[in-house]
Design a protein around this motif. Sequence first.
Motif, short mmCIF file in Angstrom:
data_model
loop_
_atom_site.label_atom_id
_atom_site.label_comp_id
_atom_site.label_asym_id
_atom_site.label_seq_id
_atom_site.Cartn_x
_atom_site.Cartn_y
_atom_site.Cartn_z
N ASP A 113 -5.08 2.77 9.13
CA ASP A 113 -5.25 3.96 8.29
C ASP A 113 -4.01 4.85 8.39
O ASP A 113 -3.19 4.69 9.29
N VAL A 138 2.93 -6.69 5.56
CA VAL A 138 2.42 -5.36 5.20
C VAL A 138 3.60 -4.52 4.75
O VAL A 138 4.59 -4.39 5.48
N GLY A 180 -2.25 5.29 2.80
CA GLY A 180 -3.32 4.35 2.48
C GLY A 180 -3.78 3.55 3.68
O GLY A 180 -3.34 3.77 4.81
N SER A 181 -4.69 2.61 3.40
CA SER A 181 -5.30 1.81 4.46
C SER A 181 -5.28 0.33 4.10
O SER A 181 -5.29 -0.03 2.92
N LEU A 182 -5.26 -0.48 5.13
CA LEU A 182 -5.43 -1.93 5.01
C LEU A 182 -6.23 -2.41 6.20
O LEU A 182 -6.16 -1.81 7.29
N VAL A 226 0.85 -1.19 0.00
CA VAL A 226 0.00 0.00 0.00
C VAL A 226 0.88 1.24 0.00
O VAL A 226 2.00 1.21 0.53
N GLN A 227 0.39 2.31 -0.59
CA GLN A 227 1.15 3.55 -0.61
C GLN A 227 1.02 4.28 0.72
O GLN A 227 0.04 4.09 1.45
N SER A 284 5.93 3.81 -1.74
CA SER A 284 5.46 4.45 -2.96
C SER A 284 6.18 3.88 -4.17
O SER A 284 5.91 4.27 -5.31
N VAL A 294 4.51 -0.74 3.17
CA VAL A 294 4.04 0.61 2.87
C VAL A 294 5.15 1.32 2.10
O VAL A 294 6.21 1.63 2.64
#
Length: 125
Positions: free
Chosen positions: A84, A121, A16-18, A12-13, A125, A123
């Motif tokens: 979040d 997970v 963002g959220s997961l 996820v960038q 870009s 994170v």
Amino acid sequence: QLQLVESGGGLVQPGGSLRLSCAASGFNLDYYAIGWFRQTPGKKHEGVSCIRSGDTPITYSDSVKGRFTISRDNAKNTVYLQMDSLKPEDTAVYYCAADVQANCVLERAWEYDYWGQGTQVTVSS
């Protein structure tokens, strides 16, 4: 056989959220405190959040407070971690764990009796 299975991880960038899920089989999650931990290579497990039977009190680490939300669905025997405003430093393998004594102490990972296999997970870009 008592088992915890995490899911929902991914890439996820930043910002963002997961939502991570922790599904239990072989036992009723409602009778346990369930914690979420994370681990990066070469480091110990870091406690993120914990929820007791009855849902109170709920504990969060300072690093995620205000950004992550833990919840449980007893009908589905599942605990969730909504994440979040994710940051690159949130990148880790996330684990859920069950605490039979329901102490829910994030600093004492060794007190948790059953662990899932983890979900990655990332994170970035």
